[in-house]
Write an enzyme that holds these catalytic residues in place. Structure first.
Site, PDB file in Angstrom:
ATOM      1  N   PRO A 180      11.747 -41.378   2.603  1.00  0.00           N
ATOM      2  CG  PRO A 180      11.755 -43.323   1.310  1.00  0.00           C
ATOM      3  CD  PRO A 180      12.642 -42.199   1.744  1.00  0.00           C
TER       4      PRO A 180
ATOM      5  CD  GLU B 205      -1.195  -2.238   2.323  1.00  0.00           C
ATOM      6  OE1 GLU B 205      -1.901  -2.683   3.232  1.00  0.00           O
ATOM      7  OE2 GLU B 205      -0.015  -2.598   2.121  1.00  0.00           O
TER       8      GLU B 205
ATOM      9  CG  LEU C 116      18.895 -30.428   0.851  1.00  0.00           C
ATOM     10  CD1 LEU C 116      18.654 -30.601   2.341  1.00  0.00           C
ATOM     11  CD2 LEU C 116      17.778 -31.108   0.058  1.00  0.00           C
TER      12      LEU C 116
ATOM     13  CB  SER D 251       7.638 -39.137  10.765  1.00  0.00           C
ATOM     14  OG  SER D 251       8.348 -38.114  10.109  1.00  0.00           O
TER      15      SER D 251
END
Length: 356
Positions: free
Chosen positions: A293, A55, A207, A298
């Site tokens: 996996p 804004e 990653l 979990s």
């Protein structure tokens, strides 16, 4: 009164907001448009936390033309001092005549306060234009505020017969380069990427966001209860991106990790609820869980997910590793998710699901 033209201007504000998706955490992604006498006189979006809100940017561009104009904004303007001053004060000072808001602030302590303050100042306010699109754009922020935990995306790649890795744990590469590019776009939108230590040991991943342009890297989080992460792991190179290791061990190896610039969080109550609570405290707004996996299982078992993204390759592996035991003993007990989108990526498919 809401008109069709209001929807058009709000869609423009939403498109401005989308430009900064993933860069504003822990703040929401917001866009704004100022219109006077049928002409756009100001455009704005929130660039990142600490920078002016959408804004304020749009009003600054409009200048004196903001007097008597209409402001379109994708989220209710704030009324409190945070990293920046309240937007409602700037709107009132500008002389704006009407404000159109897509959706209210999700914080129950703040929701409606911005609208109320503007109306008390004599400004006409309409709420609910393109509300569904606005809420979906900021679903990570809404979850972060209302659930007191990060918004959680579970992401995995699998073969046609549902295998995430071979029996030895190998998973490079199940899917194509096209799929990996999309996966990196998803990483770019996340605050943090989380894997279990087994993924680090088996795959030695970076990653990081590499295949698409980016202005920042996600925080890399390793769940490692017994501190098994190799000190030579690529993910421990904190010059590439910040890394957090979450463990229940406090020993000499923890000190060596700290020397490498890694943040080590020692949790005696090593469970997902406590982990997610800690990540919320660290302002991790959107957490992408990439595996393996065991870690994915979990999160599914405890119901900690908001979105699932599955990449499917036209390969059949036979025996291999897949999502583990969720304690489900009948079809009726199955976790049910809602399909949102399907895309073709070369030979692969990617399917986006939301939880009910």
């Amino acid at each position: 009164m809401i008109r069709e033209i209001d929807k058009n201007y709000m869609k423009l504000a939403l498109s401005l907001a989308k430009k900064r998706k993933g860069y504003t955490h822990p703040n929401p992604t917001v866009g704004a448009v100022v219109v006077k006498e049928g002409k756009i006189v100001g455009l704005g979006y929130h660039e990142k936390a600490g920078k002016p809100h959408a804004e304020v940017m749009a009003l600054g561009q409009a200048g004196e033309k903001a007097k008597g104009a209409t402001l379109y904004v994708t989220l209710e303007p704030c009324t409190h001092f945070g990293r920046t001053p309240p937007c409602t004060d700037a709107i009132i000072r500008s002389g704006i005549k009407r404000v159109v808001v897509a959706t209210l602030d999700p914080n129950p302590l703040m929701s409606g306060k911005g609208v109320e303050k503007l109306r008390n100042a004599g400004i006409e306010v309409d709420v609910g234009v393109c509300e569904e699109e606005a809420r979906e754009l900021n679903e990570d922020f809404f979850t972060y505020i209302t659930q007191e935990r990060p918004y959680i995306t579970l992401k995995w790649a699998q073969t046609l017969d549902g295998k995430l890795a071979t029996l030895t744990g190998s998973s490079k590469w199940i899917t194509s380069k096209e799929s990996r590019k999309v996966a990196h776009i998803l990483r770019r939108e996340a605050t943090a990427v989380l894997v279990g230590v087994n993924t680090v040991i088996k795959d030695d991943p970076h990653l990081t966001v590499r295949f698409v342009p980016t202005e920042k890297q996600p925080v890399r989080i390793i769940l490692d209860p017994e501190l098994e992460v190799p000190l030579s792991a690529k993910v421990l190179n904190t010059e590439e991106a910040p890394t957090i290791v979450i463990t229940k061990k406090e020993n000499e190896k923890a000190e060596k990790l700290k020397e490498k610039g890694v943040q080590v969080l020692i949790l005696k109550g090593f469970n997902l609820k406590n982990i997610l609570k800690k990540l919320k405290e660290l302002e991790i707004m959107h957490l992408m869980v990439e595996g393996g996996p065991r870690t994915l299982t979990s999160f599914l078992k405890e119901g900690f997910f908001d979105r699932i993204v599955v990449f499917i390759a036209p390969k059949i592996m036979g025996e291999g590793l897949s999502i583990g035991d969720l304690g489900i003993r009948s079809i009726e007990e199955s976790l049910k998710v809602r399909k949102k989108k399907v895309e073709n990526l070369g030979e692969d498919l990617v399917i986006f699901f939301k939880r009910y």
